[in-house]
Design an enzyme around this catalytic site. Structure first.
Site, short mmCIF file in Angstrom:
data_model
loop_
_atom_site.label_atom_id
_atom_site.label_comp_id
_atom_site.label_asym_id
_atom_site.label_seq_id
_atom_site.Cartn_x
_atom_site.Cartn_y
_atom_site.Cartn_z
N ARG A 130 4.31 3.12 3.06
CA ARG A 130 5.05 2.04 3.71
C ARG A 130 6.55 2.24 3.51
NH1 ARG A 130 0.38 1.96 5.52
NH2 ARG A 130 -1.13 0.37 4.91
N ARG A 135 -6.70 10.90 1.10
CA ARG A 135 -6.31 9.84 0.17
C ARG A 135 -7.03 10.00 -1.17
NH1 ARG A 135 -7.78 4.57 3.24
NH2 ARG A 135 -6.55 3.56 1.61
N ASP A 190 0.86 -1.19 0.00
CA ASP A 190 0.00 0.00 0.00
C ASP A 190 0.90 1.24 0.00
OD1 ASP A 190 -3.02 -0.62 0.45
OD2 ASP A 190 -1.99 -2.01 1.80
N HIS A 250 -12.60 -0.80 8.22
CA HIS A 250 -11.72 -1.60 9.06
C HIS A 250 -12.42 -2.01 10.35
CE1 HIS A 250 -8.77 0.58 6.55
NE2 HIS A 250 -8.02 -0.49 6.71
N LYS A 261 -8.85 1.69 -6.21
CA LYS A 261 -9.67 1.27 -5.06
C LYS A 261 -10.49 2.45 -4.55
CE LYS A 261 -5.84 1.89 -1.77
NZ LYS A 261 -4.83 1.21 -0.94
N HIS A 262 -11.62 2.20 -3.87
CA HIS A 262 -12.21 0.96 -3.38
C HIS A 262 -13.58 0.83 -4.03
CE1 HIS A 262 -9.55 2.67 -0.25
NE2 HIS A 262 -9.23 1.42 0.06
N ASP A 279 -10.27 -5.99 -0.66
CA ASP A 279 -9.64 -5.35 0.48
C ASP A 279 -9.40 -6.44 1.52
OD1 ASP A 279 -8.59 -3.33 2.04
OD2 ASP A 279 -10.34 -2.02 1.89
#
Length: 482
Positions: free
Chosen positions: A79, A141, A71, A184, A171-172, A256
Site C-alpha cells: 500500500r 505472498r 496490508d 475474496h 495470516k491466514h 479477514d
C-alpha cells in the site's frame, strides 16, 4: 427500540473500519471518538509519506489509542508503494534466499517505514504454506511450500516488525496455502485431515506465536475435519480449541475482511458475520475496504442487538474488547527501533533470482510483458521490467490475442524476452512462447509463483519469485539489459 449507547460503544471497540480518500472524513473521526477500535488504510488512502503521516496524526487526534492498520507485506502486496511497486522483495523471494536474518531485517525496515508514517498495526506477514502451485490468492505472498522453512521466516518477520514498534498479524489461520479458490470471491475448502493440518499448515503459526506475534488473522475457508461446514472465521473449534488452547495464543484474533464472499456467502451479510465471528472467538473485526458510516453503525447495531437478545454473550464481547485494548496499549508503549536504510530490498531481490540456461548475448531484446489480472489482495500495482529497461523496448500484450509472427516482425532479428506472472496459467501463453522460441532466441522471466512447466525451445528461464519494483530491477540486472 434504539441501540443502547453502552452496547453500541462496546461493539464499536471490536471494529476496524475504513474510509475513502487521503484525508479522514468527519464520520471516520467521530466514530473513533465514540469508541471505534480503528481503521485499516488502503492504497486510495496513501499519496506520499508526508500525507500519510498527516492522515494518521488526524486519526490519533480523535483518539490517542486508535489502531491504524494496513496490508503492507512488501513484495506484490504493498500500500505504501502502490504507485511504483514495492522496493522490497516479497516472501517467496525471501524464502528462496532462506536467510532468516535477512527476512528479519527486511521486515524491520518495513516496520520503520510504517512507524514513521504513524501506522501501528501491519496485517502481515502471510505465513501460509503455499503447497498448491495454482493457488490464486497466496502464491508469492508465501515464504514457500516447506512448513519448516515458512515457520523460520514467519518468526523472523514477526520479530522484525515488532522490533520497530509495529504490531504484526500472522495470516491466514488455519492456513490458505492449499486452496485453489480465492476467498475474496468464494468459500474455499481445504479437505485435509487434522494430522496433515498440524504437520503442514500449523507450524508457521506456532512459530509466530513463539516469536510473540500480537495478532493472528482468520481465513474465510472451510476445513471440514476442523470447522465442518463453517468458515474458520466462524468456528470455535478452530479459534478456541485449536488456536487458543492447543497453540496457546493469547493475543488478538482479527478477521479477514467481513465483506469478502467467503464470509458473506455463509453469514448473509456483514452485521451477521460480525456476530458470528465474535461468538466464535474473534476479537477485532475487519469490515473491509468499502465502508461508510451507515455500514459501521449497522454492524455495531447488529452486535448490540445480539448481546441484548442473548445470542451473543456479553462476557465474550467484553473479553474481545479487553484484548483489543491490550493491543492498543502495546502499540502506544512499544519501542520505535531502527533507522531507515533505503535501497536494502534491491540486493535482497537479486539474491533470489534463479536462472536456468545462458543469458549471454541477448543484446537489446524486445521485451514482451504478458498481461494478467491481479488478485484483489494485490490490487493494481505496477510490475514488470518496464522501469528498468534503459534502451530496450517493451511491448505489453495479451497472450491469446497475439500472433507470434507479429512479435517476430517487431523483434526484427533481435532476441525476445517474455515477462509474466504465473505464465503457465495464462491462456495462450505457452503456445505463443514456444512458437516464437522456434524462430528467435527467447528467454522467459517468471515473476509469479513458479510451476514445473518449462517451455520448449527457450534459451533460458528466469524466476524472480515476485513482481515488485525490486524484483523487476533484479531481473533486469540478471539479464544484463542495456
Amino acid at each position: 427500540m434504539g441501540v443502547d449507547p453502552g452496547l453500541r460503544r462496546l461493539a464499536l471497540r471490536t471494529l476496524l473500519a475504513a474510509f475513502p480518500g487521503p484525508t479522514p472524513p468527519e464520520w471516520a473521526t467521530a466514530l473513533l471518538a465514540d469508541g471505534l477500535a480503528g481503521h485499516v488504510l488502503f492504497a486510495y488512502n496513501v499519496a506520499d509519506a508526508g500525507q500519510l503521516a498527516k492522515l494518521t496524526a488526524d486519526l490519533r487526534a480523535a483518539r490517542s489509542d486508535v489502531l491504524i492498520g494496513i496490508d503492507e507485506e512488501g513484495g506484490d502486496v504493498t500500500r505504501l508503494a502502490h504507485a511504483t511497486g514495492s522496493p522490497y522483495p516479497g516472501n517467496a523471494a525471501l524464502g528462496v534466499v532462506d536467510d532468516p536474518d535477512l527476512t528479519r531485517h527486511i521486515y524491520a525496515q518495513l516496520g520503520v517505514e510504517l512507524a514513521d508514517s504513524g501506522v501501528n498495526l501491519d496485517l502481515a506477514p502471510t505465513v501460509d504454506v503455499n503447497t498448491d502451485d495454482d493457488n490464486p490468492v497466496i502464491g508469492t505472498r508465501s515464504f514457500g511450500a516447506d512448513p519448516v522453512r515458512v515457520a523460520a521466516h514467519a518468526a523472523a518477520a514477526v520479530t522484525g516488525l515488532q522490533e520497530a514498534g509495529v504490531a504484526a498479524c500472522a495470516k491466514h489461520f488455519p492456513g490458505h496455502g492449499a486452496t485453489v479458490a480465492d476467498s475474496h470471491l468464494e468459500l474455499p475448502t481445504v479437505d485435509a485431515p487434522l494430522d496433515v493440518l498440524r504437520a503442514r499448515e500449523l507450524p508457521p503459526f506456532a512459530a509466530a506465536i513463539a516469536a510473540g506475534v500480537r495478532a493472528i488473522m482468520t481465513a474465510h475457508l472451510r476445513v471440514p475435519a476442523l470447522t465442518g461446514a463453517l468458515p474458520a472465521t466462524f468456528s470455535r473449534p478452530a479459534l478456541v480449541d485449536l488456536l487458543r488452547r492447543d497453540l496457546g495464543f493469547t493475543g488478538v484474533v482479527i478477521t479477514d475482511a467481513l465483506e469478502m464472499r467467503g464470509s458473506t456467502l455463509h453469514s448473509g451479510g456483514i452485521p451477521q458475520a460480525a456476530v458470528a465471528a465474535l461468538a466464535a472467538g474473534c476479537d477485532l473485526l475487519c469490515i473491509g475496504a468499502r465502508v461508510d458510516a451507515a455500514l459501521v453503525e449497522a454492524t455495531a447495531a447488529g452486535i448490540a442487538t445480539a448481546i441484548r437478545d442473548g445470542r451473543l454473550p456479553l462476557a465474550r464481547v467484553e473479553e474481545a474488547v479487553e484484548r483489543v485494548a491490550a493491543l492498543s496499549t502495546w502499540t502506544g508503549h512499544a519501542p520505535r527501533g531502527g533507522d531507515a536504510e533505503p535501497g536494502i530490498g534491491y540486493p535482497a531481490a537479486l539474491k533470489a533470482v534463479r536462472v536456468e540456461g545462458p543469458l549471454d548475448g541477448l543484446g537489446t531484446p524486445l521485451v514482451v510483458q504478458l498481461e494478467s489480472e491481479s488478485s484483489i489482495a494485490v490490487g493494481r500495482v505496477p510490475w514488470g521490467l518496464g522501469p528498468h529497461l534503459g534502451v530496450a523496448h517493451q511491448l505489453r500484450v495479451v497472450a491469446d490475442r497475439t500472433d507470434p509472427a507479429t512479435l517476430l516482425a517487431l523483434a526484427a532479428g533481435r532476441s525476445i524476452v517474455f515477462a509474466g506472472r504465473r505464465v503457465h496459467r495464462l491462456p495462450g501463453a505457452a503456445d505463443l512462447i514456444e512458437s516464437v522460441a522456434a524462430d528467435a532466441p527467447t528467454v522467459v522471466v517468471e515473476m509469479g509463483w513458479p510451476s514445473s512447466w518449462r517451455p520448449k525451445n527457450v534459451r533460458a528461464f528466469v524466476t524472480t519469485y515476485g513482481a515488485s519494483h525490486a524484483n523487476g530491477w533484479a531481473a533486469a540486472q540478471s539479464l544484463h539489459l542495456p
